[in-house]
Scaffold this motif. Structure first.
Motif, PDB file in Angstrom:
ATOM      1  N   GLY A 233      11.167  21.344  88.985  1.00  0.00           N
ATOM      2  CA  GLY A 233      10.407  20.143  89.277  1.00  0.00           C
ATOM      3  C   GLY A 233      10.842  18.911  88.514  1.00  0.00           C
ATOM      4  N   TYR A 234      12.011  18.971  87.872  1.00  0.00           N
ATOM      5  CA  TYR A 234      12.505  17.790  87.169  1.00  0.00           C
ATOM      6  C   TYR A 234      13.204  16.854  88.147  1.00  0.00           C
ATOM      7  CZ  TYR A 234      11.211  19.975  82.800  1.00  0.00           C
ATOM      8  OH  TYR A 234      10.483  20.536  81.791  1.00  0.00           O
ATOM      9  N   ALA A 235      13.075  15.546  87.896  1.00  0.00           N
ATOM     10  CA  ALA A 235      13.612  14.540  88.815  1.00  0.00           C
ATOM     11  C   ALA A 235      14.968  14.010  88.376  1.00  0.00           C
ATOM     12  CB  ALA A 235      12.633  13.374  88.936  1.00  0.00           C
ATOM     13  N   VAL A 236      15.199  13.973  87.055  1.00  0.00           N
ATOM     14  CA  VAL A 236      16.428  13.415  86.496  1.00  0.00           C
ATOM     15  C   VAL A 236      16.954  14.375  85.450  1.00  0.00           C
ATOM     16  CG1 VAL A 236      17.423  11.522  85.141  1.00  0.00           C
ATOM     17  CG2 VAL A 236      15.682  11.025  86.875  1.00  0.00           C
ATOM     18  N   VAL A 237      18.277  14.547  85.411  1.00  0.00           N
ATOM     19  CA  VAL A 237      18.903  15.345  84.358  1.00  0.00           C
ATOM     20  C   VAL A 237      19.959  14.491  83.677  1.00  0.00           C
ATOM     21  CG1 VAL A 237      20.556  16.410  85.960  1.00  0.00           C
ATOM     22  CG2 VAL A 237      20.081  17.496  83.756  1.00  0.00           C
ATOM     23  N   LEU A 238      19.931  14.476  82.342  1.00  0.00           N
ATOM     24  CA  LEU A 238      20.851  13.692  81.537  1.00  0.00           C
ATOM     25  C   LEU A 238      21.908  14.591  80.902  1.00  0.00           C
ATOM     26  CD1 LEU A 238      18.183  11.628  79.528  1.00  0.00           C
ATOM     27  CD2 LEU A 238      19.141  11.099  81.781  1.00  0.00           C
ATOM     28  N   PHE A 239      23.139  14.086  80.852  1.00  0.00           N
ATOM     29  CA  PHE A 239      24.217  14.718  80.091  1.00  0.00           C
ATOM     30  C   PHE A 239      24.678  13.690  79.054  1.00  0.00           C
ATOM     31  CE2 PHE A 239      24.137  17.218  83.925  1.00  0.00           C
ATOM     32  CZ  PHE A 239      24.494  18.503  83.524  1.00  0.00           C
ATOM     33  N   PRO A 240      23.947  13.539  77.957  1.00  0.00           N
ATOM     34  CA  PRO A 240      24.110  12.369  77.092  1.00  0.00           C
ATOM     35  C   PRO A 240      25.486  12.230  76.432  1.00  0.00           C
ATOM     36  CG  PRO A 240      22.106  13.577  76.556  1.00  0.00           C
ATOM     37  CD  PRO A 240      22.891  14.422  77.491  1.00  0.00           C
ATOM     38  N   LEU A 241      25.970  13.297  75.816  1.00  0.00           N
ATOM     39  CA  LEU A 241      27.175  13.194  74.996  1.00  0.00           C
ATOM     40  C   LEU A 241      28.363  13.959  75.556  1.00  0.00           C
ATOM     41  CD1 LEU A 241      25.523  13.611  71.471  1.00  0.00           C
ATOM     42  CD2 LEU A 241      26.210  11.488  72.592  1.00  0.00           C
ATOM     43  N   ALA A 242      28.244  14.456  76.786  1.00  0.00           N
ATOM     44  CA  ALA A 242      29.312  15.294  77.343  1.00  0.00           C
ATOM     45  C   ALA A 242      30.635  14.548  77.409  1.00  0.00           C
ATOM     46  CB  ALA A 242      28.915  15.794  78.726  1.00  0.00           C
ATOM     47  N   SER A 243      30.618  13.315  77.907  1.00  0.00           N
ATOM     48  CA  SER A 243      31.884  12.595  78.087  1.00  0.00           C
ATOM     49  C   SER A 243      32.423  12.045  76.781  1.00  0.00           C
ATOM     50  CB  SER A 243      31.725  11.474  79.120  1.00  0.00           C
ATOM     51  OG  SER A 243      30.774  10.525  78.688  1.00  0.00           O
ATOM     52  N   ILE A 244      31.557  11.559  75.893  1.00  0.00           N
ATOM     53  CA  ILE A 244      32.071  11.020  74.635  1.00  0.00           C
ATOM     54  C   ILE A 244      32.666  12.140  73.785  1.00  0.00           C
ATOM     55  CG2 ILE A 244      29.814  11.083  73.469  1.00  0.00           C
ATOM     56  CD1 ILE A 244      30.683   8.690  71.833  1.00  0.00           C
ATOM     57  N   ARG A 245      32.046  13.318  73.809  1.00  0.00           N
ATOM     58  CA  ARG A 245      32.607  14.413  73.029  1.00  0.00           C
ATOM     59  C   ARG A 245      33.955  14.839  73.593  1.00  0.00           C
ATOM     60  NH1 ARG A 245      29.607  20.148  72.033  1.00  0.00           N
ATOM     61  NH2 ARG A 245      29.754  20.185  74.302  1.00  0.00           N
ATOM     62  N   ALA A 246      34.075  14.893  74.921  1.00  0.00           N
ATOM     63  CA  ALA A 246      35.364  15.236  75.534  1.00  0.00           C
ATOM     64  C   ALA A 246      36.421  14.204  75.163  1.00  0.00           C
ATOM     65  CB  ALA A 246      35.211  15.319  77.046  1.00  0.00           C
ATOM     66  N   GLY A 247      36.033  12.920  75.180  1.00  0.00           N
ATOM     67  CA  GLY A 247      36.984  11.874  74.841  1.00  0.00           C
ATOM     68  C   GLY A 247      37.399  11.912  73.385  1.00  0.00           C
ATOM     69  N   ILE A 248      36.447  12.149  72.495  1.00  0.00           N
ATOM     70  CA  ILE A 248      36.766  12.206  71.070  1.00  0.00           C
ATOM     71  C   ILE A 248      37.628  13.422  70.756  1.00  0.00           C
ATOM     72  CG2 ILE A 248      35.761  12.522  68.785  1.00  0.00           C
ATOM     73  CD1 ILE A 248      35.555   9.685  69.890  1.00  0.00           C
ATOM     74  N   ARG A 249      37.391  14.534  71.463  1.00  0.00           N
ATOM     75  CA  ARG A 249      38.258  15.692  71.265  1.00  0.00           C
ATOM     76  C   ARG A 249      39.697  15.339  71.623  1.00  0.00           C
ATOM     77  NH1 ARG A 249      38.376  21.453  74.641  1.00  0.00           N
ATOM     78  NH2 ARG A 249      40.246  22.234  73.635  1.00  0.00           N
ATOM     79  N   ALA A 250      39.898  14.663  72.758  1.00  0.00           N
ATOM     80  CA  ALA A 250      41.245  14.275  73.162  1.00  0.00           C
ATOM     81  C   ALA A 250      41.859  13.303  72.153  1.00  0.00           C
ATOM     82  CB  ALA A 250      41.209  13.657  74.550  1.00  0.00           C
ATOM     83  N   GLU A 251      41.056  12.384  71.656  1.00  0.00           N
ATOM     84  CA  GLU A 251      41.552  11.419  70.675  1.00  0.00           C
ATOM     85  C   GLU A 251      41.937  12.119  69.374  1.00  0.00           C
ATOM     86  OE1 GLU A 251      40.097   7.180  68.646  1.00  0.00           O
ATOM     87  OE2 GLU A 251      38.912   8.144  70.232  1.00  0.00           O
ATOM     88  N   TRP A 252      41.118  13.053  68.945  1.00  0.00           N
ATOM     89  CA  TRP A 252      41.393  13.821  67.726  1.00  0.00           C
ATOM     90  C   TRP A 252      42.726  14.562  67.849  1.00  0.00           C
ATOM     91  CZ3 TRP A 252      38.764  14.477  63.066  1.00  0.00           C
ATOM     92  CH2 TRP A 252      39.150  15.568  62.284  1.00  0.00           C
TER      93      TRP A 252
END
Length: 318
Positions: A233-252
């Protein structure tokens, strides 16, 4: 004709009315918002943790001000064309402060914003050590927020962090109080199990937000299939840090490769980017759009002269 911000709010209200789950990946700056839009997502979540981490290089423990967060909200909105849900932390004060917060975020063009019931200073919702204000105080902040908005379609989301600070029963009680106070949506943060999310959804009225957060090695919140989230019954789902963590991993990994192997590492990296949208970085970040604006608004002879003999990447070249 409604403004762009007003049109996005109407669109978001229509999306909610459709009953289909809205997926909102997290953006921490304008470029990440642009990528979320360009990869076909219908909604963006401006993550408070991501903005705090990205701007300060430190943990999300209430170090950023309302002015800094509203500034980033404006960048996120202007870099995209889809509805933006923005983290407004705890409103940066009491109900009086919330009034200005809502007006600044609304002026930035956000579609929705969420306010949480943590004390000041707050911290990331998935981290222990939180404390919450009395529910009655938070209800007053919600009433102030709904009264302060100029556009009735601006969505006010009430978030409760009471599960981590008190218990699930208190979180449910608060969700019910906040809905009664006039919040358009309720956001229970950092619940601990599928059963807890299901119970909250069943006992708290109105549309609700599911945070697919929790980014520690040891999981504190469940990661669930989207179909299961929608079925609860939830209307919205958030993926807050998924993309920034993926990007920082690549940068690291890139930075370690440069330290160890120098230019050879970047040459191999460039080869791997062959045909990828980010291969031509200048085009990816919009230099051809700038050239188009120059040709539209600057004297034709000046633009022609500027590019006739200039060396370097020429906008539009692949």
């Amino acid at each position: 004709m409604p403004s762009d911000a007003a049109a996005r709010r109407i669109r978001f209200r229509d999306m909610l009315a459709s009953g289909r789950l809205i997926v909102a990946p997290g953006a921490h700056n304008g470029l990440s918002a642009s990528m979320i839009d360009r990869t076909g997502h219908a909604c963006i979540y401006m993550t408070g943790s991501g903005v705090a981490n990205g701007l300060t290089g430190k943990a999300d423990v209430g170090l950023l001000t309302m002015t800094e967060m509203a500034m980033m909200a404006r960048f996120v909105v202007e870099a995209s064309g889809v509805p933006v849900i923005a983290d407004a932390d705890n409103g940066y004060g009491n109900a009086v402060n919330v009034i200005r917060t809502v007006r600044e975020y609304e002026a930035a063009g956000v579609t929705a914003l969420h306010l949480e019931d943590q004390v000041i200073p707050k911290r990331c919702g998935s981290i222990a050590g939180k404390a919450v204000v009395p529910a009655e105080e938070m209800a007053g902040k919600i009433r102030a927020a709904t009264d302060a908005r100029q556009d009735a379609n601006l969505v006010i989301i009430a978030r409760t962090d009471a599960r981590g600070a008190v218990d699930l029963d208190d979180a449910i009680r608060r969700g019910q109080i906040y809905a009664e106070a006039g919040a358009d949506m309720i956001f229970p943060d950092a619940l601990l199990s599928v059963e807890e999310y299901a119970r909250f959804a069943a006992e708290v009225p109105g549309p609700k937000v599911f945070n697919m957060g929790g980014y520690a090695r040891k999981r504190t919140t469940p990661k669930l299939p989207l179909a299961e989230v929608a079925a609860m019954g939830y209307a919205v789902v958030l993926f807050p840090l998924a993309s920034i963590r993926a990007g920082i991993r690549a940068e690291w990994d890139m930075l370690n490769g440069l330290r160890e192997r120098g230019t050879e590492h970047e040459i191999e990296h460039l080869a791997d980017l062959d045909g990828h949208p980010v291969e031509n970085w200048y085009e990816f970040t919009g230099i051809s759009d700038v050239r188009a604006l120059e040709e539209k608004y600057l004297p034709e002879d000046d633009v022609a002269a500027r590019y006739a003999g200039g060396a370097g990447h020429r906008p539009g070249d692949v």
